[in-house]
Design an enzyme around this catalytic site. Structure first.
Site, PDB file in Angstrom:
ATOM      1  N   HIS A 179       0.839  -1.214   0.000  1.00 39.30           N
ATOM      2  CA  HIS A 179       0.000   0.000   0.000  1.00 39.30           C
ATOM      3  C   HIS A 179       0.870   1.259   0.000  1.00 39.30           C
ATOM      4  O   HIS A 179       0.565   2.239   0.684  1.00 39.30           O
ATOM      5  CB  HIS A 179      -0.949  -0.001   1.208  1.00 39.30           C
ATOM      6  CG  HIS A 179      -2.037  -1.026   1.118  1.00 39.30           C
ATOM      7  ND1 HIS A 179      -3.214  -0.815   0.441  1.00 39.30           N
ATOM      8  CD2 HIS A 179      -2.130  -2.300   1.598  1.00 39.30           C
ATOM      9  CE1 HIS A 179      -3.993  -1.897   0.527  1.00 39.30           C
ATOM     10  NE2 HIS A 179      -3.346  -2.817   1.216  1.00 39.30           N
ATOM     11  N   ASP A 195      -0.572  -5.084   5.825  1.00 38.90           N
ATOM     12  CA  ASP A 195      -1.560  -5.924   5.128  1.00 38.90           C
ATOM     13  C   ASP A 195      -1.266  -6.059   3.634  1.00 38.90           C
ATOM     14  O   ASP A 195      -0.635  -5.187   3.037  1.00 38.90           O
ATOM     15  CB  ASP A 195      -2.963  -5.338   5.308  1.00 38.90           C
ATOM     16  CG  ASP A 195      -3.056  -3.910   4.787  1.00 38.90           C
ATOM     17  OD1 ASP A 195      -2.174  -3.103   5.129  1.00 38.90           O
ATOM     18  OD2 ASP A 195      -3.996  -3.604   4.028  1.00 38.90           O
ATOM     19  N   GLU A 196      -1.759  -7.127   3.096  1.00 44.00           N
ATOM     20  CA  GLU A 196      -1.861  -7.342   1.645  1.00 44.00           C
ATOM     21  C   GLU A 196      -0.572  -7.041   0.882  1.00 44.00           C
ATOM     22  O   GLU A 196      -0.612  -6.433  -0.184  1.00 44.00           O
ATOM     23  CB  GLU A 196      -3.002  -6.475   1.075  1.00 44.00           C
ATOM     24  CG  GLU A 196      -4.347  -6.846   1.657  1.00 44.00           C
ATOM     25  CD  GLU A 196      -5.494  -5.988   1.123  1.00 44.00           C
ATOM     26  OE1 GLU A 196      -6.537  -6.553   0.802  1.00 44.00           O
ATOM     27  OE2 GLU A 196      -5.345  -4.744   1.046  1.00 44.00           O
ATOM     28  N   SER A 197       0.548  -7.500   1.400  1.00 39.02           N
ATOM     29  CA  SER A 197       1.809  -7.289   0.677  1.00 39.02           C
ATOM     30  C   SER A 197       2.024  -8.441  -0.302  1.00 39.02           C
ATOM     31  O   SER A 197       3.048  -9.128  -0.273  1.00 39.02           O
ATOM     32  CB  SER A 197       2.972  -7.203   1.664  1.00 39.02           C
ATOM     33  OG  SER A 197       2.830  -6.044   2.439  1.00 39.02           O
ATOM     34  N   HIS A 198       1.028  -8.610  -1.170  1.00 40.06           N
ATOM     35  CA  HIS A 198       1.008  -9.810  -2.025  1.00 40.06           C
ATOM     36  C   HIS A 198       2.202  -9.871  -2.970  1.00 40.06           C
ATOM     37  O   HIS A 198       2.897 -10.871  -3.030  1.00 40.06           O
ATOM     38  CB  HIS A 198      -0.286  -9.860  -2.836  1.00 40.06           C
ATOM     39  CG  HIS A 198      -1.521  -9.794  -1.985  1.00 40.06           C
ATOM     40  ND1 HIS A 198      -1.661 -10.542  -0.836  1.00 40.06           N
ATOM     41  CD2 HIS A 198      -2.665  -9.076  -2.107  1.00 40.06           C
ATOM     42  CE1 HIS A 198      -2.845 -10.281  -0.287  1.00 40.06           C
ATOM     43  NE2 HIS A 198      -3.462  -9.389  -1.042  1.00 40.06           N
TER      44      HIS A 198
END
Ligand code: TNX
Length: 524
Positions: A258, A330-333
């Site tokens: 993000h 979060d969401e560090s894909h």
């Protein structure tokens, strides 16, 4: 008896005529800081009543409201809870006594709910300002009762945030988590002062470049997000305004994912190992106003990344009285895809060491608990496996912050026809009853009250523009969510809540708070 939300621990109607607030009334403040709470209460009640309501010290008469801070005043079964308060109202006066400034403030918010709904009106109303004869003893289940504003996707001006703070304080919310940076924008000014000797980053570009961007219109909201940023003075004024109303601000800079807004503003972050490796044609990441998630990340193999984190979080720490800074996580894909789970964990551990080194505890979204935490850190559970959150609580001594998306996310549509909002975490019936019908101790099995920091309801802003839309999504659902953070399970009941909430509607309306008056409640 007017409906009280959140439900107090003990409410006893004592009979008789009750107290009538008249133009002779004064607010008599006793104990250090009680006068500050009195000043806020007087300011709140003057427009509707038209009374002077002077805040004074000394002896009281039967016409007065007496506000006292006294930890020794005797709080029965909630003795020792600093937020405890009691109220006694009779024809001979109203007394609100708090175990602390916060306890007294809580009591004054309950007193507002005991007055006629128009007490919160911003224009003068002629009515009898009666408080029923009642005796109340109250204190919260959890000290952390939060909401989150995502000002990164779409900015809220200082005055808009203050408007939300006012409305949240009336609901006894105690924390405002501010999501200050994301892919689409960066909202807090970071200066170059105190930069390390070998640091050539121009931090002022963060707001100069990415304060001017926001989320773009998308399939769920045609309007572009609002742009803007807070100067450090703006932020300090929000911290102060919130603190006066017993709300603590916890700022979040989301890392390592993000982070496109940071990459877009700071050329040095665009290293070979970042989500945007610089090329001659495109040396810095272009602004990305989509609502995509998971594609951006800071280079975990570059020292510039840690120099950046050190500087940004040290300024944030200096601006923030809270013991917590939120680091996202979060969401560090895409990062995990490239560097593996180990790469992500190693990054988080190094980032946490930096923040702990600044004397702050961390909070992060549940993914960050894949790394080892430090006792007292917070782990904010929102979605997916509960395994890491549970491990961090049991093994590391972390505290759980419960924000299960399905019953906490305020950016979900109330129902399919709500014109704004998303529906990935809740779809179909996501009105107020659904946000009431869950229990904090059931979110992560095996993690009970002694390990729970509290509750938080986040408002993400991919589809929210400005404070009116924000309030529409927040209210009334935050009142349901907040009662889960305040009120003991034994005092919670869906039908009783619905009945009490019905009489809160007119108060919200009188105070000018925009709310969704859906069909589940028989609004009075
Ligand atoms: C998931 S919740 C996100 C946010 C989005 C939100 C939209 C979380 C930790 N990450 O980036 O804004 O969904 O509902």
């Amino acid at each position: 008896m007017p409906g009280l939300v959140p439900n107090p621990l003990q409410v006893r109607a004592t009979g008789g005529p009750g107290f009538v607030l008249t133009k002779q009334a004064r607010i008599v403040a006793r104990g250090a800081d009680a006068d500050e709470v009195g000043v806020l209460m007087a300011a709140d009640l003057r427009p509707a009543t038209g009374f002077d309501l002077p805040v004074v010290a000394g002896r009281s008469t039967r016409r007065d409201v007496v506000l006292t801070i006294d930890p020794e005043a005797g709080f029965g079964e909630v003795e020792g809870n600093p937020e405890a308060y009691k109220i006694s109202s009779t024809a001979n006066g109203v007394k609100v006594t708090g175990a602390s400034r916060h306890g007294l403030f809580n009591g004054t918010q309950t007193l507002r709910q005991l007055l006629p709904a128009f007490a919160s009106s911003t224009v003068q109303v002629n009515t009898d300002w009666t408080v029923p004869a009642v005796s109340i003893l109250d204190a919260p289940r959890f000290s952390y009762r939060g909401i989150m504003l995502d000002v990164a996707r779409s900015f809220l001006e200082v005055d808009e945030v203050k408007q939300v703070i006012d409305a949240a304080a009336a609901a006894k919310i105690s924390v405002l988590h501010m999501h200050l940076a994301d892919d689409q924008g960066w909202r807090i000014d970071i200066t170059n002062s105190g930069r390390a000797a070998d640091d050539d980053i121009d931090y002022t570009a963060l707001t100069r470049v990415s304060g001017a961007t926001a989320v773009l219109g998308n399939p769920y909201q045609s309007a572009d997000g609002h742009t803007g940023f807070y100067t450090q003075d703006d932020y300090r004024s929000l911290v102060r305004y919130a603190a006066e109303r017993e709300i603590e601000i916890i700022p979040e800079i989301d890392i390592p994912g993000h982070t496109n807004a940071a990459l877009a503003a700071i050329p040095q972050l665009n290293t070979a190992g970042s989500s945007h490796p610089a090329t001659e044609d495109e040396p810095v990441a272009p602004h990305n106003g989509t609502i995509d998630v998971g594609y951006s990340y800071l280079d975990p193999t570059s020292e510039v990344t840690y120099t950046f984190i050190q500087h940004v979080f040290s300024q944030l720490a200096a601006l923030t009285p809270s013991e917590f800074l939120h680091v996202g996580g979060d969401e560090s894909h895409a990062m995990t895809q490239r560097y593996g789970h180990e790469g992500y964990v190693a990054f988080v551990e190094r980032a946490l060491a930096i923040v702990h080194g600044l004397g702050k505890k961390t909070i992060g979204w549940n993914e960050y608990a894949e790394a080892g935490l430090t006792a007292g850190d917070g782990v904010q559970y929102w979605a997916g496996t509960t395994e890491h959150a549970k491990r961090a609580v049991i093994e590391d001594g972390a505290k759980l912050l419960v924000s299960p998306g399905n019953t906490s996310y305020l950016d979900m549509k109330y129902h399919a026809k709500t014109p704004i909002g998303l529906s990935w975490a809740c779809s179909g019936d996501c009105d107020v009853a659904h946000y009431y019908d869950w229990s904090p101790q059931e979110v992560v099995a095996g993690v009970g009250d002694e390990h729970i920091l509290g509750t938080e309801a986040p408002l993400w802003s991919e589809t929210i523009r400005g404070v009116d839309q924000a309030e529409f999504m927040i209210f009334p659902r935050v009142l349901a969510h907040g009662e889960n953070g305040w009120t003991a399970e034994s005092r919670r009941s869906p039908s009783d809540f619905a009945a009490r909430l019905a009489s809160v509607g007119p108060r919200l309306a009188a105070a000018g708070t925009n709310f969704y008056d859906g069909p589940q409640i028989a609004w009075s």
